[in-house]
Design a protein around this motif. Structure first.
Motif, PDB file in Angstrom:
ATOM      1  N   VAL A  68       0.101  -6.176   0.289  1.00 13.97           N
ATOM      2  CA  VAL A  68       0.343  -4.884   0.949  1.00 13.97           C
ATOM      3  C   VAL A  68       0.885  -5.113   2.369  1.00 13.97           C
ATOM      4  O   VAL A  68       1.807  -4.426   2.816  1.00 13.97           O
ATOM      5  N   GLY A  69       0.343  -6.103   3.053  1.00 15.31           N
ATOM      6  CA  GLY A  69       0.871  -6.444   4.381  1.00 15.31           C
ATOM      7  C   GLY A  69       2.329  -6.876   4.301  1.00 15.31           C
ATOM      8  O   GLY A  69       3.156  -6.517   5.154  1.00 15.31           O
ATOM      9  N   ARG A  70       2.639  -7.636   3.263  1.00 14.56           N
ATOM     10  CA  ARG A  70       4.038  -8.060   3.064  1.00 14.56           C
ATOM     11  C   ARG A  70       4.941  -6.844   2.879  1.00 14.56           C
ATOM     12  O   ARG A  70       6.040  -6.771   3.443  1.00 14.56           O
ATOM     13  N   ILE A  71       4.482  -5.883   2.069  1.00 14.63           N
ATOM     14  CA  ILE A  71       5.305  -4.695   1.800  1.00 14.63           C
ATOM     15  C   ILE A  71       5.564  -3.927   3.100  1.00 14.63           C
ATOM     16  O   ILE A  71       6.675  -3.437   3.334  1.00 14.63           O
ATOM     17  N   ALA A  72       4.551  -3.811   3.930  1.00 18.01           N
ATOM     18  CA  ALA A  72       4.719  -3.065   5.190  1.00 18.01           C
ATOM     19  C   ALA A  72       5.854  -3.671   6.016  1.00 18.01           C
ATOM     20  O   ALA A  72       6.708  -2.953   6.564  1.00 18.01           O
ATOM     21  N   VAL A  73       5.872  -5.001   6.092  1.00 21.21           N
ATOM     22  CA  VAL A  73       6.916  -5.668   6.894  1.00 21.21           C
ATOM     23  C   VAL A  73       8.279  -5.531   6.222  1.00 21.21           C
ATOM     24  O   VAL A  73       9.299  -5.292   6.900  1.00 21.21           O
ATOM     25  N   ARG A  74       8.310  -5.644   4.900  1.00 23.37           N
ATOM     26  CA  ARG A  74       9.603  -5.484   4.212  1.00 23.37           C
ATOM     27  C   ARG A  74      10.154  -4.075   4.436  1.00 23.37           C
ATOM     28  O   ARG A  74      11.354  -3.892   4.679  1.00 23.37           O
ATOM     29  N   ALA A  75       9.276  -3.076   4.342  1.00 20.29           N
ATOM     30  CA  ALA A  75       9.731  -1.688   4.535  1.00 20.29           C
ATOM     31  C   ALA A  75      10.289  -1.516   5.946  1.00 20.29           C
ATOM     32  O   ALA A  75      11.342  -0.894   6.146  1.00 20.29           O
ATOM     33  N   GLY A 127      11.342   4.852   0.829  1.00 21.79           N
ATOM     34  CA  GLY A 127      10.356   5.934   0.785  1.00 21.79           C
ATOM     35  C   GLY A 127      10.897   7.272   0.363  1.00 21.79           C
ATOM     36  O   GLY A 127      11.806   7.294  -0.446  1.00 21.79           O
ATOM     37  N   PRO A 128      10.321   8.386   0.852  1.00 22.16           N
ATOM     38  CA  PRO A 128       9.419   8.530   2.005  1.00 22.16           C
ATOM     39  C   PRO A 128       7.993   8.018   1.782  1.00 22.16           C
ATOM     40  O   PRO A 128       7.249   7.844   2.733  1.00 22.16           O
ATOM     41  N   GLU A 129       7.626   7.728   0.504  1.00 25.19           N
ATOM     42  CA  GLU A 129       6.266   7.250   0.249  1.00 25.19           C
ATOM     43  C   GLU A 129       6.327   5.980  -0.555  1.00 25.19           C
ATOM     44  O   GLU A 129       7.110   5.882  -1.495  1.00 25.19           O
ATOM     45  N   LEU A 130       5.483   5.027  -0.228  1.00 23.17           N
ATOM     46  CA  LEU A 130       5.336   3.834  -1.054  1.00 23.17           C
ATOM     47  C   LEU A 130       3.863   3.729  -1.432  1.00 23.17           C
ATOM     48  O   LEU A 130       2.995   3.785  -0.548  1.00 23.17           O
ATOM     49  N   LYS A 131       3.594   3.574  -2.724  1.00 18.66           N
ATOM     50  CA  LYS A 131       2.200   3.496  -3.185  1.00 18.66           C
ATOM     51  C   LYS A 131       2.020   2.213  -3.980  1.00 18.66           C
ATOM     52  O   LYS A 131       2.757   1.977  -4.937  1.00 18.66           O
ATOM     53  N   VAL A 132       1.061   1.410  -3.592  1.00 16.26           N
ATOM     54  CA  VAL A 132       0.853   0.131  -4.260  1.00 16.26           C
ATOM     55  C   VAL A 132      -0.236   0.295  -5.326  1.00 16.26           C
ATOM     56  O   VAL A 132      -1.348   0.733  -5.012  1.00 16.26           O
ATOM     57  N   PRO A 133       0.089  -0.051  -6.586  1.00 14.83           N
ATOM     58  CA  PRO A 133      -0.899   0.165  -7.653  1.00 14.83           C
ATOM     59  C   PRO A 133      -2.015  -0.888  -7.636  1.00 14.83           C
ATOM     60  O   PRO A 133      -1.750  -2.061  -7.371  1.00 14.83           O
TER      61      PRO A 133
END
Ligand code: SR1
Length: 320
Positions: A256-263, A274-280
Protein backbone atom coordinates in the motif's frame (compact mmCIF):
# COMPACT_ATOMS: atom_id res chain seq x y z
CA UNK A 1 10.54 -3.89 -19.11
CA UNK A 2 9.53 -0.20 -19.08
CA UNK A 3 7.05 0.80 -21.79
CA UNK A 4 7.62 4.57 -21.67
CA UNK A 5 10.61 6.82 -21.36
CA UNK A 6 11.39 8.36 -17.99
CA UNK A 7 9.87 11.87 -17.76
CA UNK A 8 12.73 14.42 -17.59
CA UNK A 9 11.63 15.56 -14.14
CA UNK A 10 12.26 12.07 -12.79
CA UNK A 11 15.75 11.97 -14.28
CA UNK A 12 16.50 15.16 -12.31
CA UNK A 13 14.80 13.97 -9.12
CA UNK A 14 11.38 14.55 -7.64
CA UNK A 15 10.50 15.65 -4.08
CA UNK A 16 7.43 14.19 -2.45
CA UNK A 17 6.38 15.13 1.07
CA UNK A 18 4.88 12.28 3.08
CA UNK A 19 2.88 13.84 5.91
CA UNK A 20 1.89 11.23 8.46
CA UNK A 21 -0.45 11.31 11.44
CA UNK A 22 1.03 8.18 13.02
CA UNK A 23 4.30 6.35 12.56
CA UNK A 24 4.69 3.79 15.35
CA UNK A 25 3.55 0.20 15.12
CA UNK A 26 4.09 -2.59 12.61
CA UNK A 27 1.54 -1.37 10.09
CA UNK A 28 2.99 2.13 9.77
CA UNK A 29 6.60 0.93 9.74
CA UNK A 30 5.97 -1.56 6.93
CA UNK A 31 3.95 1.00 4.97
CA UNK A 32 6.86 3.45 5.16
CA UNK A 33 9.38 0.80 4.14
CA UNK A 34 7.30 0.08 1.02
CA UNK A 35 6.92 3.77 0.23
CA UNK A 36 10.65 4.34 0.61
CA UNK A 37 11.55 1.37 -1.57
CA UNK A 38 9.23 2.56 -4.35
CA UNK A 39 10.54 6.11 -4.03
CA UNK A 40 14.13 4.97 -4.40
CA UNK A 41 13.26 3.01 -7.54
CA UNK A 42 11.58 6.06 -9.08
CA UNK A 43 14.28 8.58 -8.13
CA UNK A 44 11.87 10.27 -5.75
CA UNK A 45 13.10 11.85 -2.52
CA UNK A 46 10.54 11.22 0.17
CA UNK A 47 10.48 13.99 2.78
CA UNK A 48 8.83 12.26 5.73
CA UNK A 49 7.20 13.95 8.73
CA UNK A 50 4.98 12.52 11.45
CA UNK A 51 2.53 14.13 13.80
CA UNK A 52 3.13 11.20 16.18
CA UNK A 53 -0.57 11.19 16.94
CA UNK A 54 -0.73 14.96 17.44
CA UNK A 55 -3.19 16.27 14.85
CA UNK A 56 -2.10 19.91 15.22
CA UNK A 57 1.51 18.88 14.57
CA UNK A 58 0.43 16.98 11.46
CA UNK A 59 -1.50 20.03 10.20
CA UNK A 60 1.60 22.19 10.74
CA UNK A 61 3.78 19.68 8.90
CA UNK A 62 1.30 19.76 6.05
CA UNK A 63 1.34 23.57 5.91
CA UNK A 64 5.15 23.42 5.76
CA UNK A 65 5.08 20.92 2.91
CA UNK A 66 2.76 23.22 0.94
CA UNK A 67 5.06 26.18 1.57
CA UNK A 68 8.15 24.22 0.55
CA UNK A 69 6.67 23.70 -2.92
CA UNK A 70 7.37 20.01 -3.14
CA UNK A 71 6.38 18.23 -6.34
CA UNK A 72 3.61 16.24 -4.64
CA UNK A 73 2.23 15.52 -1.19
CA UNK A 74 1.02 12.26 0.31
CA UNK A 75 -1.14 12.71 3.41
CA UNK A 76 -1.11 9.48 5.42
CA UNK A 77 -4.02 9.22 7.88
CA UNK A 78 -5.24 12.23 9.82
CA UNK A 79 -8.54 13.74 10.85
CA UNK A 80 -10.47 15.49 8.11
CA UNK A 81 -10.98 18.71 10.07
CA UNK A 82 -7.26 19.13 10.77
CA UNK A 83 -5.83 18.26 7.35
CA UNK A 84 -8.47 19.51 4.92
CA UNK A 85 -7.64 23.25 5.17
CA UNK A 86 -3.99 22.66 4.13
CA UNK A 87 -5.02 20.07 1.55
CA UNK A 88 -7.24 22.75 0.00
CA UNK A 89 -4.29 25.17 -0.10
CA UNK A 90 -2.13 22.55 -1.79
CA UNK A 91 -4.85 21.72 -4.31
CA UNK A 92 -5.41 25.42 -5.06
CA UNK A 93 -1.64 25.81 -5.58
CA UNK A 94 -1.75 22.94 -8.08
CA UNK A 95 0.33 20.56 -5.96
CA UNK A 96 -0.60 16.94 -6.75
CA UNK A 97 -2.01 15.13 -3.71
CA UNK A 98 -2.60 11.58 -2.59
CA UNK A 99 -4.67 11.12 0.59
CA UNK A 100 -4.34 7.73 2.25
CA UNK A 101 -6.96 6.77 4.82
CA UNK A 102 -8.24 10.32 5.21
CA UNK A 103 -11.02 12.17 3.41
CA UNK A 104 -9.22 14.95 1.48
CA UNK A 105 -12.44 16.90 0.99
CA UNK A 106 -11.57 17.66 -2.64
CA UNK A 107 -11.82 15.59 -5.81
CA UNK A 108 -8.50 17.11 -6.87
CA UNK A 109 -6.71 14.69 -4.53
CA UNK A 110 -6.49 10.97 -5.20
CA UNK A 111 -8.17 9.12 -2.31
CA UNK A 112 -6.27 5.91 -1.56
CA UNK A 113 -7.60 3.33 0.88
CA UNK A 114 -7.68 -0.34 1.56
CA UNK A 115 -11.10 -1.85 0.97
CA UNK A 116 -12.08 -1.40 4.62
CA UNK A 117 -15.61 -2.68 4.17
CA UNK A 118 -14.19 -5.90 2.78
CA UNK A 119 -11.60 -6.07 5.56
CA UNK A 120 -14.40 -6.00 8.13
CA UNK A 121 -16.61 -8.38 6.14
CA UNK A 122 -13.84 -10.97 5.85
CA UNK A 123 -12.93 -10.80 9.54
CA UNK A 124 -16.56 -10.88 10.61
CA UNK A 125 -17.28 -13.80 8.29
CA UNK A 126 -14.59 -15.70 10.18
CA UNK A 127 -16.04 -14.52 13.51
CA UNK A 128 -19.47 -15.77 12.48
CA UNK A 129 -18.04 -19.15 11.53
CA UNK A 130 -16.05 -19.33 14.74
CA UNK A 131 -18.91 -18.40 17.08
CA UNK A 132 -21.74 -20.04 15.16
CA UNK A 133 -23.32 -16.59 14.88
CA UNK A 134 -24.08 -16.08 18.56
CA UNK A 135 -22.33 -15.05 21.75
CA UNK A 136 -20.88 -12.16 23.71
CA UNK A 137 -18.29 -10.12 21.84
CA UNK A 138 -15.90 -7.32 22.82
CA UNK A 139 -15.37 -4.73 20.10
CA UNK A 140 -12.23 -2.60 19.79
CA UNK A 141 -12.79 0.73 18.04
CA UNK A 142 -11.74 4.38 18.14
CA UNK A 143 -13.91 6.82 16.16
CA UNK A 144 -12.43 9.43 13.82
CA UNK A 145 -9.93 7.29 11.93
CA UNK A 146 -11.42 6.84 8.45
CA UNK A 147 -10.48 3.15 8.04
CA UNK A 148 -11.81 2.27 11.49
CA UNK A 149 -15.01 4.25 10.83
CA UNK A 150 -15.58 2.33 7.60
CA UNK A 151 -14.99 -1.00 9.37
CA UNK A 152 -17.38 0.17 12.07
CA UNK A 153 -20.15 0.62 9.46
CA UNK A 154 -19.84 -3.07 8.64
CA UNK A 155 -19.81 -4.07 12.33
CA UNK A 156 -22.98 -2.03 12.95
CA UNK A 157 -24.76 -3.80 10.09
CA UNK A 158 -23.34 -7.18 11.14
CA UNK A 159 -24.90 -6.84 14.60
CA UNK A 160 -28.28 -6.06 13.02
CA UNK A 161 -28.01 -9.05 10.71
CA UNK A 162 -26.87 -11.37 13.50
CA UNK A 163 -29.04 -10.69 16.56
CA UNK A 164 -27.39 -13.57 18.42
CA UNK A 165 -24.14 -11.57 18.53
CA UNK A 166 -24.11 -9.29 21.57
CA UNK A 167 -21.56 -6.50 21.92
CA UNK A 168 -20.97 -6.53 25.69
CA UNK A 169 -18.16 -3.95 25.73
CA UNK A 170 -16.51 -1.45 23.44
CA UNK A 171 -12.91 -0.56 24.19
CA UNK A 172 -10.10 1.10 22.24
CA UNK A 173 -7.30 3.62 22.26
CA UNK A 174 -4.83 4.77 19.61
CA UNK A 175 -1.55 6.18 20.88
CA UNK A 176 2.16 5.35 20.78
CA UNK A 177 1.59 2.19 22.83
CA UNK A 178 -1.77 1.08 21.51
CA UNK A 179 -1.25 -2.66 22.06
CA UNK A 180 -0.43 -2.43 25.75
CA UNK A 181 -3.19 0.14 26.39
CA UNK A 182 -5.72 -2.11 24.65
CA UNK A 183 -4.41 -5.11 26.60
CA UNK A 184 -5.23 -3.34 29.88
CA UNK A 185 -8.69 -2.37 28.65
CA UNK A 186 -9.38 -5.85 27.28
CA UNK A 187 -8.40 -7.47 30.57
CA UNK A 188 -10.90 -5.31 32.44
CA UNK A 189 -13.62 -5.97 29.86
CA UNK A 190 -13.00 -9.73 29.95
CA UNK A 191 -13.09 -9.80 33.74
CA UNK A 192 -16.37 -7.85 33.73
CA UNK A 193 -17.88 -10.13 31.07
CA UNK A 194 -16.87 -13.72 31.83
CA UNK A 195 -18.96 -15.22 29.02
CA UNK A 196 -17.16 -13.50 26.12
CA UNK A 197 -16.45 -15.79 23.14
CA UNK A 198 -14.79 -13.41 20.72
CA UNK A 199 -13.04 -10.08 20.33
CA UNK A 200 -13.42 -8.12 17.09
CA UNK A 201 -10.21 -6.08 16.92
CA UNK A 202 -9.86 -4.70 13.37
CA UNK A 203 -6.34 -3.15 13.64
CA UNK A 204 -3.29 -5.30 14.42
CA UNK A 205 -2.23 -3.22 17.43
CA UNK A 206 -5.74 -3.82 18.84
CA UNK A 207 -5.52 -7.55 18.11
CA UNK A 208 -2.06 -7.84 19.66
CA UNK A 209 -3.31 -6.14 22.81
CA UNK A 210 -6.40 -8.34 22.94
CA UNK A 211 -4.25 -11.46 22.50
CA UNK A 212 -2.05 -10.41 25.40
CA UNK A 213 -5.10 -9.95 27.64
CA UNK A 214 -6.61 -13.32 26.71
CA UNK A 215 -3.32 -15.09 27.33
CA UNK A 216 -2.67 -13.37 30.64
CA UNK A 217 -6.14 -14.27 31.90
CA UNK A 218 -5.75 -17.90 30.79
CA UNK A 219 -8.76 -17.67 28.45
CA UNK A 220 -7.16 -19.07 25.28
CA UNK A 221 -9.64 -21.96 25.06
CA UNK A 222 -12.65 -19.69 25.42
CA UNK A 223 -11.97 -16.41 23.58
CA UNK A 224 -10.96 -16.06 19.92
CA UNK A 225 -9.72 -12.86 18.26
CA UNK A 226 -10.59 -11.67 14.76
CA UNK A 227 -8.37 -8.84 13.57
CA UNK A 228 -7.04 -6.81 10.68
CA UNK A 229 -3.55 -6.17 9.23
CA UNK A 230 -0.46 -8.33 9.31
CA UNK A 231 3.29 -8.19 9.86
CA UNK A 232 5.99 -10.76 10.45
CA UNK A 233 5.62 -10.10 14.18
CA UNK A 234 1.84 -10.58 13.90
CA UNK A 235 2.35 -13.90 12.11
CA UNK A 236 4.47 -14.94 15.08
CA UNK A 237 1.65 -14.05 17.50
CA UNK A 238 -1.04 -15.74 15.39
CA UNK A 239 0.86 -18.99 14.92
CA UNK A 240 2.25 -19.45 18.44
CA UNK A 241 0.82 -22.49 20.27
CA UNK A 242 -2.74 -21.90 21.52
CA UNK A 243 -2.85 -18.36 20.14
CA UNK A 244 -6.33 -16.85 20.48
CA UNK A 245 -5.82 -14.66 17.34
CA UNK A 246 -7.33 -16.98 14.76
CA UNK A 247 -7.91 -14.77 11.70
CA UNK A 248 -6.94 -11.40 10.25
CA UNK A 249 -8.17 -9.60 7.14
CA UNK A 250 -5.36 -7.72 5.52
CA UNK A 251 -3.51 -6.17 2.65
CA UNK A 252 0.28 -6.15 2.50
CA UNK A 253 1.00 -2.79 4.19
CA UNK A 254 4.27 -2.26 2.32
CA UNK A 255 2.43 -2.77 -0.98
CA UNK A 256 0.00 0.00 0.00
CA UNK A 257 2.90 2.35 0.74
CA UNK A 258 4.33 1.53 -2.68
CA UNK A 259 1.00 2.36 -4.34
CA UNK A 260 0.84 5.74 -2.59
CA UNK A 261 4.24 6.71 -4.02
CA UNK A 262 3.41 5.39 -7.49
CA UNK A 263 0.16 7.39 -7.52
CA UNK A 264 2.06 10.54 -6.49
CA UNK A 265 4.68 9.92 -9.20
CA UNK A 266 2.00 9.50 -11.86
CA UNK A 267 0.38 12.77 -10.83
CA UNK A 268 3.73 14.56 -10.99
CA UNK A 269 4.15 13.20 -14.52
CA UNK A 270 0.73 14.58 -15.45
CA UNK A 271 -0.92 11.16 -15.75
CA UNK A 272 -4.53 10.48 -14.78
CA UNK A 273 -5.05 8.58 -11.51
CA UNK A 274 -8.11 7.84 -9.49
CA UNK A 275 -10.09 9.72 -8.20
CA UNK A 276 -10.18 6.68 -5.87
CA UNK A 277 -7.82 3.78 -5.44
CA UNK A 278 -8.91 0.85 -3.26
CA UNK A 279 -6.56 -1.97 -2.36
CA UNK A 280 -8.28 -5.35 -1.94
CA UNK A 281 -7.57 -7.44 1.19
CA UNK A 282 -7.40 -11.19 1.80
CA UNK A 283 -8.45 -13.26 4.79
CA UNK A 284 -5.47 -14.89 6.50
CA UNK A 285 -6.35 -17.57 9.02
CA UNK A 286 -4.20 -19.14 11.69
CA UNK A 287 -4.89 -22.50 10.05
CA UNK A 288 -3.60 -21.32 6.70
CA UNK A 289 -0.42 -19.88 8.19
CA UNK A 290 0.29 -23.03 10.16
CA UNK A 291 -0.57 -25.42 7.32
CA UNK A 292 1.56 -23.42 4.88
CA UNK A 293 4.49 -23.09 7.30
CA UNK A 294 4.26 -19.32 6.74
CA UNK A 295 6.49 -17.47 9.18
CA UNK A 296 6.96 -14.04 7.62
CA UNK A 297 5.50 -11.49 5.22
CA UNK A 298 7.67 -12.61 2.30
CA UNK A 299 6.31 -16.16 2.58
CA UNK A 300 2.77 -14.81 2.96
CA UNK A 301 2.91 -12.68 -0.18
CA UNK A 302 4.42 -15.62 -2.08
CA UNK A 303 1.50 -17.79 -0.91
CA UNK A 304 -1.12 -15.10 -1.70
CA UNK A 305 0.07 -13.25 -4.82
CA UNK A 306 -3.13 -11.15 -4.84
CA UNK A 307 -1.62 -9.20 -1.92
CA UNK A 308 0.82 -7.65 -4.39
CA UNK A 309 -0.91 -5.33 -6.84
CA UNK A 310 1.56 -4.02 -9.44
CA UNK A 311 -1.29 -2.94 -11.71
CA UNK A 312 -2.73 -0.49 -9.20
CA UNK A 313 -1.20 2.86 -10.17
CA UNK A 314 1.31 1.21 -12.47
CA UNK A 315 4.09 3.58 -13.53
CA UNK A 316 4.69 2.96 -17.24
CA UNK A 317 8.32 4.07 -17.25
CA UNK A 318 9.35 2.00 -14.20
CA UNK A 319 11.21 -1.29 -14.39
CA UNK A 320 9.01 -3.95 -12.76
C1 SR1 B 1 -5.50 3.95 13.58
S1 SR1 B 1 -5.95 3.47 12.01
C2 SR1 B 1 -5.19 1.94 11.81
C3 SR1 B 1 -5.46 1.34 10.50
O1 SR1 B 1 -4.92 2.12 9.48
C4 SR1 B 1 -4.69 1.30 8.33
O2 SR1 B 1 -5.83 1.35 7.55
C5 SR1 B 1 -4.45 -0.07 8.88
O3 SR1 B 1 -5.12 -1.09 8.19
C6 SR1 B 1 -4.83 0.00 10.34
O4 SR1 B 1 -5.71 -1.03 10.74
Amino acid sequence: SPTASVPPKFAEGVRVALVRQLSSGDYFEQWLAGAQAEATGLNVTLEVSSGDGNNDKQALNLEQAVNQQVDAIIVDHGFAQTVQPAIKKAADAGIPLVAFDVDPGTPKAVALSQDDHQIAELALGALKDGTGGSGDVIYVYVAGFAPLDRRNEVWTQFKKDNPGIKEVAQIGVVNNSTASAVADQAKAALQANPGVKAIFAPYDEFAKGAALAVKELGLRDQVKIYGADISTADIGVITEPDSPWVATATTDPSNVGRIAVRAAALLVAGEQVGPELKVPPALVTQQRLRDGGIANIEQLTAAIPALTTPDVARVPWATP
